[in-house]
Design a protein around this motif. Structure first.
Motif, PDB file in Angstrom:
ATOM      1  N   ASN A  59      17.501  -2.075  -8.986  1.00 32.57           N
ATOM      2  CA  ASN A  59      16.346  -2.586  -8.252  1.00 32.57           C
ATOM      3  C   ASN A  59      15.815  -1.496  -7.319  1.00 32.57           C
ATOM      4  O   ASN A  59      16.231  -1.401  -6.162  1.00 32.57           O
ATOM      5  N   PRO A  60      14.926  -0.629  -7.836  1.00 31.31           N
ATOM      6  CA  PRO A  60      14.435   0.487  -7.011  1.00 31.31           C
ATOM      7  C   PRO A  60      13.369   0.063  -5.995  1.00 31.31           C
ATOM      8  O   PRO A  60      12.256   0.565  -6.002  1.00 31.31           O
ATOM      9  N   ARG A  61      13.738  -0.887  -5.130  1.00 34.92           N
ATOM     10  CA  ARG A  61      12.765  -1.350  -4.141  1.00 34.92           C
ATOM     11  C   ARG A  61      13.383  -1.606  -2.772  1.00 34.92           C
ATOM     12  O   ARG A  61      12.675  -1.680  -1.785  1.00 34.92           O
TER      13      ARG A  61
ATOM     14  N   THR B 240       0.828  -1.210   0.000  1.00 31.16           N
ATOM     15  CA  THR B 240       0.000   0.000   0.000  1.00 31.16           C
ATOM     16  C   THR B 240       0.855   1.250   0.000  1.00 31.16           C
ATOM     17  O   THR B 240       0.632   2.185  -0.794  1.00 31.16           O
ATOM     18  N   ASN B 241       1.852   1.299   0.885  1.00 31.71           N
ATOM     19  CA  ASN B 241       2.710   2.482   0.978  1.00 31.71           C
ATOM     20  C   ASN B 241       3.586   2.659  -0.256  1.00 31.71           C
ATOM     21  O   ASN B 241       3.834   3.776  -0.700  1.00 31.71           O
ATOM     22  N   LYS B 242       4.065   1.547  -0.819  1.00 31.73           N
ATOM     23  CA  LYS B 242       4.898   1.643  -2.020  1.00 31.73           C
ATOM     24  C   LYS B 242       4.107   2.203  -3.193  1.00 31.73           C
ATOM     25  O   LYS B 242       4.623   3.039  -3.961  1.00 31.73           O
ATOM     26  N   ASN B 243       2.862   1.762  -3.338  1.00 29.76           N
ATOM     27  CA  ASN B 243       2.019   2.293  -4.416  1.00 29.76           C
ATOM     28  C   ASN B 243       1.758   3.788  -4.221  1.00 29.76           C
ATOM     29  O   ASN B 243       1.777   4.569  -5.183  1.00 29.76           O
ATOM     30  N   ARG B 244       1.522   4.186  -2.988  1.00 32.42           N
ATOM     31  CA  ARG B 244       1.258   5.596  -2.685  1.00 32.42           C
ATOM     32  C   ARG B 244       2.503   6.444  -2.961  1.00 32.42           C
ATOM     33  O   ARG B 244       2.421   7.530  -3.556  1.00 32.42           O
ATOM     34  N   LEU B 245       3.662   5.924  -2.572  1.00 32.41           N
ATOM     35  CA  LEU B 245       4.896   6.687  -2.751  1.00 32.41           C
ATOM     36  C   LEU B 245       5.316   6.750  -4.215  1.00 32.41           C
ATOM     37  O   LEU B 245       5.896   7.746  -4.656  1.00 32.41           O
ATOM     38  N   HIS B 246       5.040   5.695  -4.957  1.00 34.69           N
ATOM     39  CA  HIS B 246       5.356   5.718  -6.388  1.00 34.69           C
ATOM     40  C   HIS B 246       4.642   6.883  -7.071  1.00 34.69           C
ATOM     41  O   HIS B 246       5.228   7.593  -7.900  1.00 34.69           O
TER      42      HIS B 246
ATOM     43  N   LYS C  27       9.529   5.971   5.837  1.00 31.75           N
ATOM     44  CA  LYS C  27       9.908   5.368   7.115  1.00 31.75           C
ATOM     45  C   LYS C  27       8.994   4.193   7.450  1.00 31.75           C
ATOM     46  O   LYS C  27       9.422   3.208   8.052  1.00 31.75           O
ATOM     47  N   HIS C  28       7.716   4.281   7.032  1.00 35.65           N
ATOM     48  CA  HIS C  28       6.788   3.178   7.266  1.00 35.65           C
ATOM     49  C   HIS C  28       7.176   1.968   6.424  1.00 35.65           C
ATOM     50  O   HIS C  28       7.018   0.817   6.857  1.00 35.65           O
ATOM     51  N   ILE C  29       7.690   2.222   5.204  1.00 35.79           N
ATOM     52  CA  ILE C  29       8.135   1.127   4.341  1.00 35.79           C
ATOM     53  C   ILE C  29       9.308   0.397   4.975  1.00 35.79           C
ATOM     54  O   ILE C  29       9.341  -0.827   5.053  1.00 35.79           O
ATOM     55  N   LEU C  30      10.286   1.173   5.446  1.00 36.43           N
ATOM     56  CA  LEU C  30      11.470   0.570   6.065  1.00 36.43           C
ATOM     57  C   LEU C  30      11.070  -0.221   7.309  1.00 36.43           C
ATOM     58  O   LEU C  30      11.609  -1.297   7.573  1.00 36.43           O
TER      59      LEU C  30
END
Length: 406
Positions: free
Chosen positions: A167-169, A145-151, A241-244
Motif C-alpha cells: 500500500n504505497p500511500r 493535490t500533493n500526492k498527485n504532484r509527488l507521483h 512533509k506537507h502530505i504527512l
C-alpha cells in the motif's frame, strides 16, 4: 416604526458591510459599517430601535461568519441566504450595475416582498463539528493535490519504489520516499543503516526491516532514473512533509468529530450498509441535528438536492437540483452512495443500492451522477426516518416500509 415591518438587508464583504433599511418595502436609509466591533455596534444601535427586525444577508464564507457570530451573541435571528439562491431570486430585477449598495437593497427588498425562513442556530457542538469537517475537507484536498504532484516527480526519480510496499500511500511509505528519493542514495547507504531506519518506522520489526531493506536495494539496482540525485525534482519531494502534515490534520479532525458527534446518531448511520465511521461523522457534521427538520423535504432543501421549478404561464418545468445548500454536504452524501453500492457488491444489501440500480435500468441514458443524486434523496429520507424514530437500519424493514420506499 415599531408596528411596521422593518428589514435590514446587509451585503457583507471582506472589510465592510453595506446596510439597507426598508420599512414596509420602502428604503429609509443605507450606510456602510466596518466589519469589527465598532461597525457591528453601530448596526446593533439601529436594530434595538425596532421591534422584531428582520435581518437578511448572504453566507459569504469567512467574511459573514463574524457578523453571524455577533448576531448570535445578541440573540438576534436572521436569514442567511445561499449566494446562488439569492442570485436566482433577484435575477428578475435585472440590475446590471452591480454594487454593494444595490446588493444590500435587493436583499432587503426580497425579504420585504417574499420573506425567507430564519436560519436555525445550532448548538456550539454542531458548529464545532462542521468546523472540524471543513478542516478535514481542506486537508484532504491538499493531500490529493500533493500526492498527485509527488507521483509525477517519483516517476522521474525512483518509480520502482512504488512497488516496495503493498500500500504505497501510508505514512511509512512517504517516510521511506523522503529518506530515499533516488536509487543512488539507496546504493550509497550501508545496508545496516537502511535496516535501522526501517526499524524506526511504526509497525516494522527486525525481520520485516531486513526483508524490506533487501527489496529496496534490489529495486534500486533495477532502477533507471530520468534525473540525477542532485536534480531539482529531488528537492521537490520535500513536499512529502506537507502530505504527512495533511494526513495528521485529517486524523485530528476526525478524532475531534468523534468526541462531539451524538453517539446514538453515529450508531444509527453506521448501521446503514456501506457507511463507515468516517463517512457517518462527516454526514452528521454537515447535516447537523436532523431532528430540527419537520420532514425529509426540508432536509433535501437544506442540502440543496431539491429540484428547481420553473413556472411561466401554463408551463411548469422541473430543472436541475437547486444547489442552495452545502456543497461539501452533497459531496459527502455522493461519496456515501458510492460506498453503499460497493457494500452491496460485497454482499451487504441496502434498499438504496437497489433503488440506484433501478434508476440506472429505467433509462439507457441515465448517468451515474443522475442516479446517484436520486439515490441521495432516498438516503436522506432513510436517515431522517431512522434518526427521528431512533431505529437502526434493517434491510427487511426498509424493503416493506413505504416511508423508505416512497
Amino acid at each position: 416604526m415599531d408596528s411596521l415591518k422593518t428589514v435590514f438587508g446587509i451585503d457583507v464583504s471582506s472589510r465592510k458591510s453595506n446596510v439597507c433599511i426598508m420599512v414596509n418595502g420602502q428604503k429609509v436609509n443605507d450606510y456602510a459599517i466596518s466589519n469589527d466591533m465598532v461597525g457591528f455596534n453601530q448596526l446593533l444601535d439601529d436594530l434595538k430601535q425596532v421591534t422584531n427586525p428582520q435581518i437578511i444577508f448572504e453566507a459569504t464564507g469567512v467574511y459573514s461568519r463574524r457578523l453571524q457570530a455577533f448576531l448570535d451573541m445578541h440573540d438576534l435571528r436572521y436569514v442567511m441566504m445561499n449566494p446562488l439562491e439569492a442570485k436566482r431570486k433577484t435575477k428578475d430585477d435585472l440590475h446590471q450595475n452591480k454594487t454593494d449598495k444595490l446588493d444590500a437593497m435587493y436583499l432587503a427588498k426580497m425579504q420585504s416582498e417574499h420573506p425567507q425562513r430564519l436560519a436555525y442556530v445550532q448548538s456550539e457542538e454542531y458548529q464545532e463539528l462542521m468546523a472540524n469537517n471543513r478542516i478535514y475537507e481542506q486537508a484532504s484536498h491538499d493531500l490529493i493535490t500533493n500526492k498527485n504532484r509527488l507521483h509525477k516527480a517519483i516517476q522521474l526519480t525512483f518509480p520502482e519504489i512504488e512497488h516496495l510496499l503493498a500500500n504505497p500511500r501510508g505514512k511509512n511509505y512517504w517516510s521511506i520516499v523522503l529518506k530515499f528519493p533516488h536509487p543512488n542514495i539507496v546504493l550509497e547507504t550501508k545496508e545496516a543503516d537502511i535496516i535501522d531506519f526501517l526499524k524506526s518506522l511504526s509497525g516494522i520489526g527486525e525481520k520485516r526491516a531486513n526483508d524490506l531493506a533487501q527489496r529496496l536495494i534490489r529495486l534500486a539496482k533495477l532502477a533507471c532514473p530520468a534525473v540525477k540525485k542532485s536534480s531539482a525534482h529531488i528537492r521537490a519531494l520535500k513536499a512529502i512533509k506537507h502530505i504527512l502534515s495533511a494526513e495528521e490534520t485529517c486524523q485530528t479532525a476526525l478524532k475531534e468529530m468523534a468526541k462531539l458527534a451524538p453517539k446514538r446518531d453515529l450508531e444509527i448511520l453506521k448501521s446503514i450498509p456501506g457507511i463507515a465511521e468516517n463517512t457517518a461523522l462527516r454526514i452528521i457534521s454537515e447535516l447537523g441535528d436532523i431532528r430540527r427538520f419537520n420532514n425529509p423535504n426540508q432536509l433535501n432543501a437544506f442540502v440543496g438536492v431539491d429540484p428547481q421549478v420553473y413556472e411561466s404561464g401554463n408551463l411548469t418545468a422541473h430543472l436541475s437540483i437547486s444547489k442552495r445548500g452545502t456543497a461539501i454536504g452533497r459531496k459527502v452524501l455522493y461519496l456515501a452512495i458510492n460506498q453503499i453500492q460497493s457494500a452491496k457488491k460485497a454482499g451487504n444489501p441496502c434498499h438504496i443500492a437497489d433503488y440506484y440500480e433501478k434508476r440506472k435500468r429505467s433509462s439507457e441514458t441515465a448517468s451515474h451522477k443522475k442516479a446517484a443524486i436520486a439515490s441521495i434523496h432516498k438516503l436522506l429520507r432513510t436517515i431522517f426516518a431512522l434518526i427521528t424514530n431512533d431505529q437502526l437500519y434493517s434491510y427487511d424493514i426498509a424493503k416493506h416500509n413505504q416511508r423508505f420506499l416512497s
